[in-house]
Motif scaffolding. Sequence first.
Motif, mmCIF file in Angstrom:
data_model
loop_
_atom_site.group_PDB
_atom_site.id
_atom_site.type_symbol
_atom_site.label_atom_id
_atom_site.label_comp_id
_atom_site.label_asym_id
_atom_site.label_seq_id
_atom_site.Cartn_x
_atom_site.Cartn_y
_atom_site.Cartn_z
ATOM 1 N N LEU A 168 11.813 -18.215 12.716
ATOM 2 C CA LEU A 168 11.584 -16.795 12.954
ATOM 3 C C LEU A 168 12.751 -16.210 13.754
ATOM 4 N N ARG A 169 13.030 -14.940 13.536
ATOM 5 C CA ARG A 169 14.007 -14.215 14.342
ATOM 6 C C ARG A 169 13.299 -13.054 15.033
ATOM 7 N N MET A 170 13.638 -12.883 16.305
ATOM 8 C CA MET A 170 12.895 -11.900 17.096
ATOM 9 C C MET A 170 13.845 -11.114 17.996
ATOM 10 N N PRO A 171 13.900 -9.796 17.879
ATOM 11 C CA PRO A 171 14.655 -8.992 18.848
ATOM 12 C C PRO A 171 13.868 -8.893 20.160
ATOM 13 N N VAL A 172 14.514 -9.257 21.245
ATOM 14 C CA VAL A 172 13.865 -9.243 22.561
ATOM 15 C C VAL A 172 14.521 -8.139 23.392
ATOM 16 N N PHE A 173 13.737 -7.135 23.792
ATOM 17 C CA PHE A 173 14.274 -5.942 24.435
ATOM 18 C C PHE A 173 14.140 -6.005 25.954
ATOM 19 N N ARG A 174 15.041 -5.263 26.602
ATOM 20 C CA ARG A 174 15.020 -5.182 28.058
ATOM 21 C C ARG A 174 13.940 -4.217 28.560
ATOM 22 N N THR A 175 13.666 -3.186 27.779
ATOM 23 C CA THR A 175 12.784 -2.116 28.242
ATOM 24 C C THR A 175 11.308 -2.490 28.251
ATOM 25 N N SER A 176 10.877 -3.300 27.281
ATOM 26 C CA SER A 176 9.444 -3.598 27.182
ATOM 27 C C SER A 176 9.234 -4.933 26.474
ATOM 28 N N PRO A 177 8.132 -5.615 26.762
ATOM 29 C CA PRO A 177 7.843 -6.883 26.065
ATOM 30 C C PRO A 177 7.467 -6.641 24.606
ATOM 31 N N SER A 178 7.730 -7.641 23.770
ATOM 32 C CA SER A 178 7.420 -7.527 22.345
ATOM 33 C C SER A 178 6.984 -8.892 21.828
ATOM 34 N N ASN A 179 6.122 -8.863 20.825
ATOM 35 C CA ASN A 179 5.692 -10.100 20.167
ATOM 36 C C ASN A 179 5.910 -10.038 18.660
ATOM 37 N N GLU A 180 6.796 -9.147 18.228
ATOM 38 C CA GLU A 180 7.042 -8.945 16.802
ATOM 39 C C GLU A 180 8.264 -9.741 16.359
ATOM 40 N N ALA A 181 8.071 -10.665 15.416
ATOM 41 C CA ALA A 181 9.150 -11.493 14.884
ATOM 42 C C ALA A 181 9.177 -11.366 13.367
#
Length: 301
Positions: A168-181
Motif C-alpha cells: 500500500l502507498r499512503m500520503p501522510v500529512f502534517r496538518t491532520s492524521p489520515s488512514n487512507e491508503a
Amino acid sequence: MNLQTNLLFILLLLLSVVAQCIFGNFPFAFFAFPLDVLLALIWMGGMGYVYKEKRSSRFVRLWLSPQCTYWTLGWLLTGCLVIGLFPQLSAQEIAGKSGIFVRLGCYHFTSSWIFVVGLFGLLTHLGMITLRRAFLPGRNRWRFVLNHAGLWLALFAGFIGSAEEQTLRMPVFRTSPSNEAFTEQGTRVYLPKSLQLITFTVEHYPNGSPRHYFADISIDGKPAHLEVNHPYAASWAEDYYLTSYDVQSSQPQYCVVQIVREPLKFLMWLGIVMMLCGSCLLFLAGPDRQKALSSEVDASC
C-alpha cells in the motif's frame, strides 16, 4: 524418460503462455487465506504420498530425473533474466503499455503464469528429491535435507505468501492524521490506524539536490522514525518504508509511506536459517567418506 520430461515441460510452458495471454497475470488474490493453506497442504501431502506409495512409478521417476533439474533451473534462471532485462512496473504503469511483452507479463513477471508454473515445477522437483534423500539411510543425509528443505521452504513461503502479500502507498500529512491508503491498482483502502507527519528533515548535497531524508510520524499516537532503506517494523508481518515527500515546499507538508504486509516473512527466514545450519553441517562433517572411498577404488581400477 528424457523425451517424456521434455514433452511435459514443453507442454507446461505452452499452457502457461496461453493462460498468460488469455487471462493476464496469475490471480494471487483469489488464492488468499484459507484457500492457499488448504491447497498447500494438499500439494505437500500429495508429494509425500506419491513418493512413499508410488516410488517406482514413471511419474515419480520423471520428477526425480536429472532432466527435470535442467528444465526447472533453466526456467527459473530465464525468469530471473527477464526480470533483470525488463523494468518491473505497477499495474497502473503497465496499463499504459501494449505489445507482445506486455501480453507475456514481462513487466510484472513474478506474477505471470509463466513464472508461477515454472516455480511450481521447481518446488515440486525440489520437494521430491528432498523426500528421496530423507528416506535414505546415512549419517550425512541431514545436511542435504536441511539445505534442500530450507531452500524449498524459502521459495515456498515467497510463492504461497504472494497471495497474502499486500503493498500500500499512503500520503501522510502534517496538518491532520489520515488512514487512507491506496493499493498498486489505485484502489482506496482504509487502515485501522491513523498516521500523521510530525517532523521531516532533508539533507542536501552542495549542489542543492537531496542527499538523505527522514521523518518522524505518529501511528495512532505512537512515535515512529522512518528513513530511506531503513523500514519501521510495525509488527512481525508489516513494515513501513519512506518512499517520497513533498518536494514543492521548503518545509514538506507530507511524505509518502509504503506499507508492505508479508504474513509468511518469518517462514522464509526459517528456510534461510535451515540452509545455514545445513551449510555448517557440510563444513563440519566434510565430504561423504563412503563416496570418497568409492571414488578412490574406481580410480585405482
